[in-house]
Design an enzyme around this catalytic site. Structure first.
Site, PDB file in Angstrom:
ATOM      1  N   VAL A 106     -14.442   2.263  14.430  1.00 16.89           N
ATOM      2  CA  VAL A 106     -14.497   1.475  13.194  1.00 16.89           C
ATOM      3  C   VAL A 106     -15.343   0.220  13.401  1.00 16.89           C
ATOM      4  CG1 VAL A 106     -12.290   2.329  12.304  1.00 16.89           C
ATOM      5  CG2 VAL A 106     -12.296   0.335  13.821  1.00 16.89           C
ATOM      6  N   HIS A 122     -12.935   7.372  10.797  1.00 22.92           N
ATOM      7  CA  HIS A 122     -11.736   6.526  10.710  1.00 22.92           C
ATOM      8  C   HIS A 122     -11.976   5.246   9.922  1.00 22.92           C
ATOM      9  CE1 HIS A 122      -9.804   8.524  14.532  1.00 22.92           C
ATOM     10  NE2 HIS A 122      -9.840   9.318  13.488  1.00 22.92           N
ATOM     11  N   CYS A 154      -5.674  -5.719  -9.765  1.00 25.89           N
ATOM     12  CA  CYS A 154      -4.249  -5.427  -9.949  1.00 25.89           C
ATOM     13  C   CYS A 154      -3.327  -6.347  -9.160  1.00 25.89           C
ATOM     14  CB  CYS A 154      -3.975  -3.973  -9.578  1.00 25.89           C
ATOM     15  SG  CYS A 154      -4.031  -3.686  -7.801  1.00 25.89           S
ATOM     16  N   SER A 193     -10.757  10.061  24.455  1.00 22.29           N
ATOM     17  CA  SER A 193      -9.723  10.709  25.266  1.00 22.29           C
ATOM     18  C   SER A 193      -9.265  12.020  24.630  1.00 22.29           C
ATOM     19  CB  SER A 193      -8.534   9.766  25.449  1.00 22.29           C
ATOM     20  OG  SER A 193      -7.975   9.460  24.186  1.00 22.29           O
ATOM     21  N   ASN A 217     -17.927  11.233  29.992  1.00 22.16           N
ATOM     22  CA  ASN A 217     -16.741  10.397  30.170  1.00 22.16           C
ATOM     23  C   ASN A 217     -16.539  10.134  31.660  1.00 22.16           C
ATOM     24  OD1 ASN A 217     -14.043   9.297  30.090  1.00 22.16           O
ATOM     25  ND2 ASN A 217     -13.798  10.290  28.108  1.00 22.16           N
ATOM     26  N   PRO A 218     -16.366   8.899  32.068  1.00 23.82           N
ATOM     27  CA  PRO A 218     -16.131   8.639  33.498  1.00 23.82           C
ATOM     28  C   PRO A 218     -14.768   9.139  33.967  1.00 23.82           C
ATOM     29  CG  PRO A 218     -15.982   6.601  32.232  1.00 23.82           C
ATOM     30  CD  PRO A 218     -16.435   7.665  31.277  1.00 23.82           C
ATOM     31  N   ALA A 235     -21.291   6.067  29.210  1.00 25.75           N
ATOM     32  CA  ALA A 235     -22.187   6.457  28.114  1.00 25.75           C
ATOM     33  C   ALA A 235     -23.525   5.737  28.212  1.00 25.75           C
ATOM     34  CB  ALA A 235     -21.514   6.149  26.777  1.00 25.75           C
TER      35      ALA A 235
HETATM   36  P1  OAD Z   1      -9.268   6.102  23.826  1.00 26.71           P
HETATM   37  O1  OAD Z   1      -8.976   4.711  24.272  1.00 26.71           O
HETATM   38  O2  OAD Z   1      -8.122   7.025  23.628  1.00 26.71           O
HETATM   39  O3  OAD Z   1     -10.281   6.789  24.860  1.00 26.71           O
HETATM   40  C1  OAD Z   1     -11.418   6.112  25.319  1.00 26.71           C
HETATM   41  C2  OAD Z   1     -12.148   7.031  26.262  1.00 26.71           C
HETATM   42  O4  OAD Z   1     -13.369   6.411  26.624  1.00 26.71           O
HETATM   43  C3  OAD Z   1     -11.386   7.314  27.576  1.00 26.71           C
HETATM   44  O5  OAD Z   1     -11.368   8.711  27.798  1.00 26.71           O
HETATM   45  C4  OAD Z   1     -12.212   6.575  28.642  1.00 26.71           C
HETATM   46  O6  OAD Z   1     -12.217   7.269  29.892  1.00 26.71           O
HETATM   47  C5  OAD Z   1     -13.599   6.621  28.005  1.00 26.71           C
HETATM   48  N1  OAD Z   1     -14.507   5.548  28.463  1.00 26.71           N
HETATM   49  C6  OAD Z   1     -14.224   4.297  28.870  1.00 26.71           C
HETATM   50  N2  OAD Z   1     -15.351   3.625  29.167  1.00 26.71           N
HETATM   51  C7  OAD Z   1     -16.385   4.471  28.918  1.00 26.71           C
HETATM   52  C8  OAD Z   1     -17.821   4.370  29.024  1.00 26.71           C
HETATM   53  N3  OAD Z   1     -18.415   3.247  29.429  1.00 26.71           N
HETATM   54  N4  OAD Z   1     -18.568   5.452  28.685  1.00 26.71           N
HETATM   55  C9  OAD Z   1     -17.985   6.607  28.263  1.00 26.71           C
HETATM   56  N5  OAD Z   1     -16.640   6.753  28.154  1.00 26.71           N
HETATM   57  C10 OAD Z   1     -15.855   5.708  28.470  1.00 26.71           C
HETATM   58  O7  OAD Z   1     -10.161   5.965  22.486  1.00 26.71           O
HETATM   59  P2  OAD Z   1     -10.518   7.073  21.407  1.00 26.71           P
HETATM   60  O8  OAD Z   1     -10.528   8.431  22.007  1.00 26.71           O
HETATM   61  O9  OAD Z   1     -11.735   6.591  20.713  1.00 26.71           O
HETATM   62  O10 OAD Z   1      -7.692   5.738  15.844  1.00 26.71           O
HETATM   63  O11 OAD Z   1      -9.291   6.943  20.425  1.00 26.71           O
HETATM   64  C11 OAD Z   1      -9.250   7.750  19.280  1.00 26.71           C
HETATM   65  C12 OAD Z   1      -8.519   7.045  18.178  1.00 26.71           C
HETATM   66  O12 OAD Z   1      -7.257   6.536  18.654  1.00 26.71           O
HETATM   67  C13 OAD Z   1      -9.191   5.799  17.661  1.00 26.71           C
HETATM   68  O13 OAD Z   1     -10.205   6.074  16.719  1.00 26.71           O
HETATM   69  C14 OAD Z   1      -8.065   5.048  17.032  1.00 26.71           C
HETATM   70  C15 OAD Z   1      -7.042   5.188  18.126  1.00 26.71           C
HETATM   71  O14 OAD Z   1      -5.728   5.069  17.755  1.00 26.71           O
HETATM   72  C16 OAD Z   1      -7.129   5.073  14.833  1.00 26.71           C
HETATM   73  O15 OAD Z   1      -6.935   3.868  14.863  1.00 26.71           O
HETATM   74  C17 OAD Z   1      -6.832   5.947  13.658  1.00 26.71           C
END
Ligand code: OAD
Length: 254
Positions: A106, A122, A154, A193, A217-218, A235
């Site tokens: 977001v 999202h 409203c 993740s 993904n690391p 990334a």
């Molecule tokens: P997460 O915090 O669950 O996952 C982040 C991922 O990024 C992990 O797998 C890390 O290993 C990876 N990571 C960290 N540093 C990185 C880098 N430099 N390069 C590549 N990867 C890296 O976040 P999301 O999967 O985005 O939703 O979470 C999904 C949703 O959960 C979000 O959109 C949000 C949250 O609750 C809502 O708020 C609806």
């Protein structure tokens, strides 16, 4: 110089692909200084409880608290800049105009980097809507110092236009994501993740179609075993390296 060695097979897939789909999560913005959600110590959900801040019930209970938390996050991302991963996707799209980015983020950083064909699944921290009828509202035009401001039509509380836990995704965006999965000939999954649905099921849908899926993904995620390639890298390193495949002297195949 990126320091990441890619196999010939992977580089060839990147060169051959025309309809690339890139699914991103908060990891793509980590190198811009935006916290992820689930990383131990630094992730937002390690410090805050989702149900206290990111649900419709939390907003109904304490709208001021939720509003201030989202304004804090908005300030954080306003100060952040797109990083080399966001910029690499823009270069990739210049060479492959059908590339689509579907993001769970977001933070608006893909948009600010100049990505087109962008699906913000999202929502976005810099957009607002009425909490009653969900109509978009321009915060700057409201000139209301209440926390949160009131909808001028409203009187209901204004809320950020983001998806909270327990809410359904915007249907047009979800349909666009599904159609991108059905059309793509290569899928990248970057910095997520894979724990939040329905975004988390998109890679499996591509694999079911026989489409190669490249994970960046690391850390190891549930997708790492089934992905066609797993680049265990940040990334900001991996995406410029992948775009580098397109610049090879051989050029893309006919
Ligand atoms: P997460 O915090 O669950 O996952 C982040 C991922 O990024 C992990 O797998 C890390 O290993 C990876 N990571 C960290 N540093 C990185 C880098 N430099 N390069 C590549 N990867 C890296 O976040 P999301 O999967 O985005 O939703 O979470 C999904 C949703 O959960 C979000 O959109 C949000 C949250 O609750 C809502 O708020 C609806």
């Amino acid at each position: 110089m990126t320091g990441l060695l890619l196999t010939d097979a992977l580089c060839e897939r990147v060169r051959a692909a025309r309809r690339v789909l890139v699914l991103t999560g908060s990891g793509v913005s980590a190198e811009s200084g935006v916290p992820t959600f689930r990383d131990a110590q630094t992730g937002l959900w390690a410090r805050y409880r989702p149900e206290a801040l990111a649900t419709p019930e939390a907003f109904a209970r304490d709208p001021g608290l939720v509003w201030r938390w989202y304004q804090w996050r908005r300030q954080l991302v306003t100060r952040a800049e797109p990083n080399s991963a966001h910029r690499a996707l823009v270069r990739w799209q210049a060479l492959r105009p059908e590339l689509v980015v579907v993001t769970q983020n977001v933070d608006g950083l893909h948009r600010r980097a100049g990505t087109r064909n962008l699906v913000e699944l999202h929502g976005a921290l810099d957009r607002y809507k009425c909490s009653r009828d969900q109509q978009p509202l321009d915060l700057a035009a409201l000139q209301d110092s209440h926390v949160p401001p009131a909808c001028p039509r409203c009187g209901a509380a204004v809320r950020p236009d983001v998806v909270w836990f327990g809410e359904i995704l915007p249907q047009a965006e979800l349909a666009a994501a599904h159609s991108a999965v059905q059309r793509c000939d290569l899928m990248l999954v970057v910095g997520t993740s894979g724990q939040v649905y329905p975004a988390a099921e998109l890679p499996a849908m591509a694999l079911d179609r026989g489409i190669p899926v490249v994970e960046v993904n690391p850390a190891e995620t549930p997708l790492a075993r089934s992905a066609t390639h797993w680049l265990r890298a940040d990334a900001g390193t991996a995406l410029p390296a992948l775009v580098g495949c397109l610049a090879d002297p051989g050029g893309p195949p006919g």
